[in-house]
Motif scaffolding. Structure first.
Motif, PDB file in Angstrom:
ATOM      1  N   HIS A  71     -14.721   1.666  23.835  1.00 24.08           N
ATOM      2  CA  HIS A  71     -14.024   0.539  24.243  1.00 24.08           C
ATOM      3  C   HIS A  71     -14.934  -0.385  24.767  1.00 24.08           C
ATOM      4  O   HIS A  71     -14.982  -1.615  24.460  1.00 24.08           O
ATOM      5  CB  HIS A  71     -12.710   0.660  25.106  1.00 24.08           C
ATOM      6  CG  HIS A  71     -12.078  -0.596  25.197  1.00 24.08           C
ATOM      7  ND1 HIS A  71     -10.836  -0.819  24.318  1.00 24.08           N
ATOM      8  CD2 HIS A  71     -12.001  -1.625  26.074  1.00 24.08           C
ATOM      9  CE1 HIS A  71     -10.134  -1.934  24.623  1.00 24.08           C
ATOM     10  NE2 HIS A  71     -10.831  -2.470  25.792  1.00 24.08           N
ATOM     11  N   ARG A  72     -15.963  -0.015  25.887  1.00 22.34           N
ATOM     12  CA  ARG A  72     -16.997  -0.783  26.489  1.00 22.34           C
ATOM     13  C   ARG A  72     -17.691  -1.410  25.361  1.00 22.34           C
ATOM     14  O   ARG A  72     -18.076  -2.730  25.455  1.00 22.34           O
ATOM     15  CB  ARG A  72     -17.680  -0.038  27.257  1.00 22.34           C
ATOM     16  CG  ARG A  72     -16.784   0.581  28.529  1.00 22.34           C
ATOM     17  CD  ARG A  72     -17.884   1.409  29.718  1.00 22.34           C
ATOM     18  NE  ARG A  72     -17.029   1.963  30.557  1.00 22.34           N
ATOM     19  CZ  ARG A  72     -16.876   1.451  31.816  1.00 22.34           C
ATOM     20  NH1 ARG A  72     -17.450   0.279  32.025  1.00 22.34           N
ATOM     21  NH2 ARG A  72     -16.304   2.069  32.788  1.00 22.34           N
ATOM     22  N   LEU A  73     -18.293  -0.696  24.477  1.00 16.97           N
ATOM     23  CA  LEU A  73     -19.408  -0.897  23.449  1.00 16.97           C
ATOM     24  C   LEU A  73     -18.817  -2.065  22.572  1.00 16.97           C
ATOM     25  O   LEU A  73     -19.489  -2.871  22.257  1.00 16.97           O
ATOM     26  CB  LEU A  73     -19.651   0.374  22.560  1.00 16.97           C
ATOM     27  CG  LEU A  73     -20.498   0.091  21.580  1.00 16.97           C
ATOM     28  CD1 LEU A  73     -21.714  -0.714  21.722  1.00 16.97           C
ATOM     29  CD2 LEU A  73     -21.002   1.344  20.724  1.00 16.97           C
ATOM     30  N   ALA A  74     -17.609  -1.780  22.057  1.00 20.26           N
ATOM     31  CA  ALA A  74     -16.813  -3.132  21.124  1.00 20.26           C
ATOM     32  C   ALA A  74     -16.932  -4.298  21.778  1.00 20.26           C
ATOM     33  O   ALA A  74     -17.154  -5.213  21.307  1.00 20.26           O
ATOM     34  CB  ALA A  74     -15.555  -2.186  20.730  1.00 20.26           C
ATOM     35  N   ARG A  75     -16.387  -4.014  23.102  1.00 18.14           N
ATOM     36  CA  ARG A  75     -16.179  -5.343  23.927  1.00 18.14           C
ATOM     37  C   ARG A  75     -17.627  -6.179  23.924  1.00 18.14           C
ATOM     38  O   ARG A  75     -17.756  -7.334  23.824  1.00 18.14           O
ATOM     39  CB  ARG A  75     -15.671  -5.155  25.161  1.00 18.14           C
ATOM     40  CG  ARG A  75     -15.617  -6.372  26.191  1.00 18.14           C
ATOM     41  CD  ARG A  75     -14.794  -5.994  27.513  1.00 18.14           C
ATOM     42  NE  ARG A  75     -15.359  -5.002  28.125  1.00 18.14           N
ATOM     43  CZ  ARG A  75     -14.784  -4.241  28.954  1.00 18.14           C
ATOM     44  NH1 ARG A  75     -13.606  -3.894  29.069  1.00 18.14           N
ATOM     45  NH2 ARG A  75     -15.459  -3.345  29.715  1.00 18.14           N
ATOM     46  N   SER A  76     -18.749  -5.252  24.180  1.00 12.58           N
ATOM     47  CA  SER A  76     -20.036  -5.932  24.434  1.00 12.58           C
ATOM     48  C   SER A  76     -20.360  -6.489  23.098  1.00 12.58           C
ATOM     49  O   SER A  76     -21.038  -7.628  22.968  1.00 12.58           O
ATOM     50  CB  SER A  76     -20.754  -4.549  24.897  1.00 12.58           C
ATOM     51  OG  SER A  76     -20.535  -4.618  26.196  1.00 12.58           O
ATOM     52  N   LEU A  77     -20.121  -5.650  21.992  1.00 10.29           N
ATOM     53  CA  LEU A  77     -20.543  -6.248  20.583  1.00 10.29           C
ATOM     54  C   LEU A  77     -19.940  -7.232  20.351  1.00 10.29           C
ATOM     55  O   LEU A  77     -20.514  -8.262  19.721  1.00 10.29           O
ATOM     56  CB  LEU A  77     -20.327  -4.981  19.715  1.00 10.29           C
ATOM     57  CG  LEU A  77     -21.234  -3.647  19.823  1.00 10.29           C
ATOM     58  CD1 LEU A  77     -20.663  -2.580  19.118  1.00 10.29           C
ATOM     59  CD2 LEU A  77     -23.096  -3.924  19.411  1.00 10.29           C
ATOM     60  N   PHE A  78     -18.721  -7.492  20.404  1.00  6.79           N
ATOM     61  CA  PHE A  78     -18.007  -8.777  20.225  1.00  6.79           C
ATOM     62  C   PHE A  78     -18.522  -9.969  20.928  1.00  6.79           C
ATOM     63  O   PHE A  78     -18.711 -11.001  20.207  1.00  6.79           O
ATOM     64  CB  PHE A  78     -16.485  -8.600  20.439  1.00  6.79           C
ATOM     65  CG  PHE A  78     -15.960  -8.245  19.024  1.00  6.79           C
ATOM     66  CD1 PHE A  78     -15.102  -8.962  18.259  1.00  6.79           C
ATOM     67  CD2 PHE A  78     -15.766  -6.962  18.347  1.00  6.79           C
ATOM     68  CE1 PHE A  78     -14.654  -8.594  16.852  1.00  6.79           C
ATOM     69  CE2 PHE A  78     -15.035  -6.419  17.352  1.00  6.79           C
ATOM     70  CZ  PHE A  78     -14.762  -7.528  16.555  1.00  6.79           C
ATOM     71  N   LEU A  79     -18.646  -9.845  22.208  1.00  5.66           N
ATOM     72  CA  LEU A  79     -19.357 -10.809  22.868  1.00  5.66           C
ATOM     73  C   LEU A  79     -20.425 -11.299  22.573  1.00  5.66           C
ATOM     74  O   LEU A  79     -20.736 -12.461  22.525  1.00  5.66           O
ATOM     75  CB  LEU A  79     -19.351 -10.420  24.686  1.00  5.66           C
ATOM     76  CG  LEU A  79     -17.961 -10.409  25.154  1.00  5.66           C
ATOM     77  CD1 LEU A  79     -17.925  -9.793  26.585  1.00  5.66           C
ATOM     78  CD2 LEU A  79     -17.186 -11.699  25.217  1.00  5.66           C
TER      79      LEU A  79
END
Length: 367
Positions: A71-79
């Motif tokens: 979840h942390r990674l996905a948030r960072s990738l989208f931002l």
């Protein structure tokens, strides 16, 4: 001879409409608001009665809204993709994933009203596929896991979309200096423990992004903590760490532990920030996973077992050397998605995975 035409400067170039910028601004706000609504994940202390001078901590990433560390990674990738203007209001987002990252990315895509397609190996656990669909994502399976990258790029080209590419951008999408990355969170939560600076932090490597973030943060903050990466036996990362000439494994060589271990060295894997690597057999990962599940009274995933097996080795080494200290590792995800695989004794027996001795060895740490 004709004189060259004069170069007329373009003094005012407007690339994006006000509507597009407004959408982008709101997209970033939505993701940040989602983060603001979520409390930080728990740090679980596990006392080891046989080794009273050594304490184990589990950073419980299963409590994220999508149930995993990814979840942390996905948030960072989208931002990262939004702020680079790679994603717009009509972009189809594509990802190559073994499951958990795709679940989290589907969550953020739905939040922004975007179409999402996950390219996953055909062997991905069915509950993970169900979770992707639950979040509004579409599934594109491939028989050969090595083709996920090319297929994802092809689908992005065909749809006019964006291949978000966790394997390339994981190590750079997260701000390793701070901004609530996982390393900052770990050290902040450890601050009031009796041994606040852990001797070791243990994690696995799927993309390499988590180990890169933790390793860089440790050095940036000038801590004495060392980073150990636990890697499945049938993964290329620990081989590349020992010999940089090894870049890829032969076809057919793979681990059954989802989410970590890869057949090729991913661009986000940064071996220079790692102090040690341990190769862990699948049976050891499953045994450690089963032992911890019994200890906590709830199921954890296979990659958590891989981490825990490495922690058990560290505990034994520290105890033998008469050392005292603390070890922090990651509880990567819950075990609900693995009921038909790692928690199915018939499934394990069919693959010749005898996990019982490994479970006993790990369970002895807290008896």
């Amino acid at each position: 001879m004709n004189a060259p035409s004069p170069i007329i400067p373009h003094r005012d170039i407007v690339r994006d409409s006000a509507a597009h910028r407004a959408w982008l601004t709101d997209a970033v706000r939505r993701i940040e608001a989602d983060f603001n609504r979520s409390a930080d994940t728990h740090l679980i202390r596990v006392d080891l009665p046989r080794h009273p001078g050594i304490t184990l901590y589990l950073k419980d990433e299963s409590s994220h809204p999508t149930g995993s560390l990814k979840h942390r990674l996905a948030r960072s990738l989208f931002l990262y993709a939004l702020c680079n203007e790679w994603i717009g209001p009509d972009t189809c987002v594509i990802e190559a994933s073994s499951g958990s990252t795709a679940v989290s990315e589907a969550y953020f895509a739905r939040m922004l009203g975007l179409r999402f397609i996950a390219v996953v190996p055909a062997t991905t656990a069915a509950p993970k596929l169900d979770a992707i669909r639950f979040e509004g994502g579409e599934i594109h399976t491939v028989d050969d896991p090595r083709t996920v990258y090319d297929v994802a790029q092809r689908l992005a080209a065909e749809t006019g979309g964006h291949y978000i590419d966790q394997f390339t951008y994981a190590e750079r999408a997260t701000d390793w200096r701070g901004n609530n990355n996982i390393a900052e969170s770990i050290f902040s939560q450890m601050a009031r423990e009796e041994r606040p600076i852990p001797d070791w932090v243990v994690c696995g490597a799927g993309t390499g992004g988590t180990s890169a973030t933790i390793g860089r943060f440790i050095r940036y903050q000038r801590h004495d903590t060392r980073l150990l990466v636990a890697d499945p036996v049938n993964s290329v990362f620990h081989r590349h760490y020992a010999d940089h000439a090894v870049e890829e494994l032969p076809e057919g060589c793979g681990s059954c532990i989802e989410g970590i271990g890869r057949p090729r060295v991913e661009p986000s894997f940064v071996p220079g920030v790692i102090d040690r690597m341990i190769a862990v057999d699948d049976a050891e990962s499953i045994g450690a996973m089963r032992a911890l599940s019994a200890r906590l009274g709830r199921r954890v995933g296979g990659s958590t077992g891989t981490n825990l097996w490495a922690c058990a080795k560290l505990v034994e080494e520290m105890a033998t050397a008469g050392e005292r200290g603390s070890i922090v590792t990651l509880l990567c995800d819950g075990g609900e998605r693995y009921g038909c695989t790692y928690y199915d004794d018939a499934w394990l027996a069919e693959r010749g995975i005898d996990w019982h001795r490994a479970a006993e060895r790990v369970a002895s740490l807290w008896r």
